[in-house]
Motif scaffolding. Structure first.
Motif, PDB file in Angstrom:
ATOM      1  N   PRO A 165      -9.824 -40.172 -19.472  1.00 38.74           N
ATOM      2  CA  PRO A 165      -8.279 -39.315 -19.357  1.00 38.74           C
ATOM      3  C   PRO A 165      -7.165 -40.454 -19.366  1.00 38.74           C
ATOM      4  O   PRO A 165      -5.887 -39.834 -19.677  1.00 38.74           O
ATOM      5  CB  PRO A 165      -8.304 -39.108 -17.744  1.00 38.74           C
ATOM      6  N   CYS A 220      -6.349 -40.241 -23.057  1.00 38.38           N
ATOM      7  CA  CYS A 220      -5.900 -38.982 -23.582  1.00 38.38           C
ATOM      8  C   CYS A 220      -4.222 -38.713 -22.921  1.00 38.38           C
ATOM      9  O   CYS A 220      -3.345 -38.218 -23.578  1.00 38.38           O
ATOM     10  CB  CYS A 220      -6.596 -37.721 -22.852  1.00 38.38           C
ATOM     11  N   SER A 221      -4.086 -39.289 -21.856  1.00 36.75           N
ATOM     12  CA  SER A 221      -3.031 -38.920 -20.944  1.00 36.75           C
ATOM     13  C   SER A 221      -1.873 -39.777 -21.549  1.00 36.75           C
ATOM     14  O   SER A 221      -0.742 -39.361 -21.723  1.00 36.75           O
ATOM     15  CB  SER A 221      -3.147 -39.225 -19.682  1.00 36.75           C
ATOM     16  N   ALA A 275       1.699 -38.204 -23.426  1.00 31.49           N
ATOM     17  CA  ALA A 275       2.884 -38.495 -22.713  1.00 31.49           C
ATOM     18  C   ALA A 275       3.728 -39.130 -23.931  1.00 31.49           C
ATOM     19  O   ALA A 275       5.165 -38.868 -24.011  1.00 31.49           O
ATOM     20  CB  ALA A 275       2.847 -39.704 -21.655  1.00 31.49           C
ATOM     21  N   GLN A 286       4.810 -30.125 -19.194  1.00 36.77           N
ATOM     22  CA  GLN A 286       4.471 -30.539 -17.947  1.00 36.77           C
ATOM     23  C   GLN A 286       3.895 -29.525 -16.982  1.00 36.77           C
ATOM     24  O   GLN A 286       3.056 -30.047 -16.435  1.00 36.77           O
ATOM     25  CB  GLN A 286       5.793 -31.363 -17.541  1.00 36.77           C
ATOM     26  N   TYR A 296       0.091 -28.354 -18.132  1.00 36.04           N
ATOM     27  CA  TYR A 296      -0.620 -29.414 -17.560  1.00 36.04           C
ATOM     28  C   TYR A 296      -1.094 -29.813 -16.461  1.00 36.04           C
ATOM     29  O   TYR A 296      -2.152 -30.201 -15.948  1.00 36.04           O
ATOM     30  CB  TYR A 296      -0.238 -30.567 -18.316  1.00 36.04           C
ATOM     31  N   TRP A 317      -6.338 -34.824 -16.252  1.00 37.43           N
ATOM     32  CA  TRP A 317      -5.690 -35.518 -17.305  1.00 37.43           C
ATOM     33  C   TRP A 317      -4.020 -35.095 -17.213  1.00 37.43           C
ATOM     34  O   TRP A 317      -3.237 -36.124 -17.501  1.00 37.43           O
ATOM     35  CB  TRP A 317      -6.231 -35.349 -18.697  1.00 37.43           C
ATOM     36  N   GLY A 318      -3.787 -33.864 -17.017  1.00 37.73           N
ATOM     37  CA  GLY A 318      -2.543 -33.452 -17.055  1.00 37.73           C
ATOM     38  C   GLY A 318      -1.679 -34.025 -15.966  1.00 37.73           C
ATOM     39  O   GLY A 318      -0.445 -34.233 -16.214  1.00 37.73           O
ATOM     40  N   TYR A 319      -2.261 -34.251 -14.763  1.00 37.43           N
ATOM     41  CA  TYR A 319      -1.547 -35.044 -13.590  1.00 37.43           C
ATOM     42  C   TYR A 319      -1.232 -36.367 -14.210  1.00 37.43           C
ATOM     43  O   TYR A 319       0.084 -36.863 -14.056  1.00 37.43           O
ATOM     44  CB  TYR A 319      -2.611 -35.274 -12.637  1.00 37.43           C
ATOM     45  N   LEU A 320      -2.109 -37.081 -14.585  1.00 38.12           N
ATOM     46  CA  LEU A 320      -1.763 -38.447 -15.147  1.00 38.12           C
ATOM     47  C   LEU A 320      -0.544 -38.336 -16.352  1.00 38.12           C
ATOM     48  O   LEU A 320       0.030 -39.315 -16.327  1.00 38.12           O
ATOM     49  CB  LEU A 320      -3.088 -39.140 -15.976  1.00 38.12           C
ATOM     50  N   THR A 321      -0.720 -37.362 -16.906  1.00 37.78           N
ATOM     51  CA  THR A 321       0.319 -37.213 -18.430  1.00 37.78           C
ATOM     52  C   THR A 321       1.479 -37.061 -17.737  1.00 37.78           C
ATOM     53  O   THR A 321       2.467 -37.873 -17.897  1.00 37.78           O
ATOM     54  CB  THR A 321      -0.044 -35.832 -19.139  1.00 37.78           C
ATOM     55  N   TYR A 373       2.528 -40.719 -16.467  1.00 38.19           N
ATOM     56  CA  TYR A 373       2.991 -41.422 -17.513  1.00 38.19           C
ATOM     57  C   TYR A 373       4.185 -41.205 -18.358  1.00 38.19           C
ATOM     58  O   TYR A 373       5.011 -41.897 -18.567  1.00 38.19           O
ATOM     59  CB  TYR A 373       1.623 -41.525 -18.365  1.00 38.19           C
TER      60      TYR A 373
END
Lengths: 295, 277
Positions: free
Chosen positions: A87, A90-91, A95, A109, A112, A172-176, A179
């Motif tokens: 993730p 990907c993130s 980002a 955002q 995600y 992964w959306g949270y990480l995106t 970032y």
């Protein structure tokens, strides 16, 4: 940042401790004391009702002799390794792509981020019954179209990966979002200067953006390791550790041992092993990071 | 800030971002769509548009599954937890940010360490103790446990808000004869209220969605939170996917709408913790 020491000296009987006590008492009662009790229980044969007997290392000798324990341990390690790395890659890509557009940033955002706001048990059930299921899910629909695809959760070789995929999908959306927030803090003039000086996009990323977001990436990496090592909800709802113990992890093993077979002493031994192994993972991570910072 | 790229490249970026958005949203759309289809339709073709949407399904499962009770339970537990967490963690955040007690560093490290401890490391003694006290299926046990679990994160978030308050403000209030309590309630609390709001939002959402504690300590239908109730129903509605997804939609919708309404504050809240450190 630092408080003038004069403040402290003026009032010798320090009443401020009273402001700290409520939080401390709640935490000691719910976390610290039960942690100590669990540690002690790991050396007993307690079943939740009768008086516990001290059995020394017998629980640990028993669990380390089990195939199930080592399968769970191996699953935990694989899960954490993949969850911490895939993730993140990907993130970071997503980002960076958000940095390249102007319109629709908020929209992407928000979308995600959506899975993070929904209960894991609901998301797990959506995936189990409406995506992975060969009778009522997307997999079944693809089978009707003639694709050679099957429910990953019922195959011992893929059950853990099937669970991991859902967890990564929701995460992964949270990480995106995080970032992207970090990337936006990078000083715009630095990037412009680099581009004016003829740096390529990749060079700009590596020499200007990477150093600024590195602390955030490392912090989230540590968090991913901590959180994924104690994965429970996804496994418990999607596979309950099965088939066999192909997707068992230490958290589900401890929980089932305590509440299904009421071997609380043995369950505590699983919990303690899980905590120590999780701690080891954190220490290894910190060691590697410290060495990298020195270099 | 924006990185400049060519037109064609930008189109490509939009396609990729759009595909990612679709892959996130599609399973959620499936939940809503399948709640409107009959179980027969779902079995015939797993993927399909509801031909005759049965809007009545939501009212029916609301009654059958006693969702009113479950949602009330969730709201009571969330409100009480938010109240306790905001109170105790803002007081502790003030002390720790100002370093006003000798052991502040040890206490900070202790709270930091508790965030890394797995729940299985402390839930067994709690469970059997609560059982002895007759507090299984009681909201009190769950409220206390949630308060302890969400306090460290709130404390560290609120600490950054306290650090932004100039010491001069506190000193001015002290010179005017204000007690510690008065300084805290009249100076600190109003100035950290944006932080308190963020904490309240995040704690609320987490309590609503929490699974492990909820299913362990709330085992009957009268006491279960919405999420625990949904898990109980997965057994009963095992073959009734349409009804199960209707329940899921009812439980997921409030948090979805809530999040979309407050997304700015929410996203700032979660990223502040990670980006500022």
């Amino acid at each position: 940042m630092s408080t003038p020491p004069a403040q402290r000296r003026k009032k010798p009987p320090n009443r401020k401790i009273l402001f700290l006590l409520p939080a401390l008492i709640v935490s000691l009662a719910v976390v610290l004391v039960p942690v100590i009790v669990t540690t002690l229980l790991a050396f007993t044969d307690w079943n939740g009702f009768a008086l516990p007997h001290w059995v020394g290392l017998a629980n640990f000798a028993a669990i380390t002799g089990e195939a199930r324990f080592w399968a769970a341990f191996r699953n935990n390690c694989l899960y954490t390794f993949l969850f911490a790395t895939l993730p993140m890659i990907c993130s970071l890509f997503a980002a960076m792509m958000l940095m390249m557009i102007r319109k629709g940033r908020t929209f992407f955002q928000v979308v995600y981020f959506l899975p993070v706001t929904i209960a894991t048990v609901i998301l797990a059930l959506i995936w189990r019954s409406m995506i992975y299921s060969p009778t009522t899910g997307v997999v079944g629909w693809l089978q009707q179209l003639g694709m050679p695809i099957d429910n990953p959760l019922v195959n011992p070789d893929t059950s853990l990966l099937g669970v991991l995929f859902v967890d990564m999908w929701s995460w992964w959306g949270y990480l995106t979002v995080i970032y992207f927030a970090a990337l936006r803090q990078v000083d715009r003039s630095l990037i412009e200067a680099a581009l004016v000086d003829g740096a390529s996009r990749w060079q700009t990323f590596w020499h200007v953006l990477r150093p600024t977001i590195l602390p955030t990436v490392m912090f989230m990496l540590l968090m991913s390791i901590i959180w994924s090592f104690r994965v429970f909800d996804w496994i418990y709802v999607l596979t309950e550790g099965g088939p066999g113990f192909s997707s068992e992890v230490l958290a589900t093993l401890a929980y089932k041992t305590a509440f299904q077979s009421f071997e609380v002493g043995r369950a505590s031994a699983y919990s303690l092993s899980m905590s120590l192994l999780g701690l080891a993972a954190i220490v290894i991570y910190l060691r590697i990071q410290a060495r990298r910072e020195k270099a | 800030m924006e990185l400049h790229i060519g037109k064609l490249a930008r189109l490509f970026v939009y396609v990729l971002l759009g595909a990612a958005a679709f892959s996130v949203a599609a399973p959620l759309a499936l939940m809503v769509l399948n709640s409107l289809r009959s179980n027969f339709d779902i079995l015939i073709t797993p993927l399909g548009w509801p031909s005759e949407p049965e809007w009545g399904v939501f009212a029916r499962v609301w009654k059958e599954a006693e969702l009113g009770q479950a949602i009330t339970n969730s709201l009571i537990i969330a409100a009480a937890t938010v109240g306790i967490v905001c109170t105790i963690s803002s007081m502790a955040a003030w002390v720790i940010a100002r370093r006003s007690v000798p052991g502040w560093m040890t206490v900070s490290l202790y709270f930091l360490a508790t965030t890394t401890v797995p729940i299985q490391m402390f839930m067994f003694p709690l469970y059997f103790m609560m059982a002895k006290l007759g507090l299984i299926n009681s909201p009190i046990a769950v409220i206390i446990i949630y308060s302890a679990i969400f306090t460290p994160f709130s404390l560290f978030l609120l600490r950054t808000y306290v650090l932004d308050i100039p010491m001069e403000l506190e000193e001015a209030a002290r010179i005017d004869g204000a007690s510690d309590w008065a300084v805290f309630t009249r100076v600190i609390v109003p100035l950290i209220s944006p932080g308190l709001l963020t904490v309240a939002l995040i704690v609320c959402l987490n309590v609503w969605n929490e699974f492990l504690i909820a299913i362990t300590f709330l085992q009957n239908s009268d006491s279960a939170t919405a999420t625990a109730r949904f898990y109980q129903l997965t057994g009963r509605y095992g073959n009734n996917l349409s009804d199960l997804m209707a329940v899921a939609t009812i439980i997921a919708l409030p948090t979805l709408v809530f999040f979309v309404l407050v997304q700015r504050r929410f996203i700032e809240g979660v990223s502040a913790g990670a980006v500022k450190g």
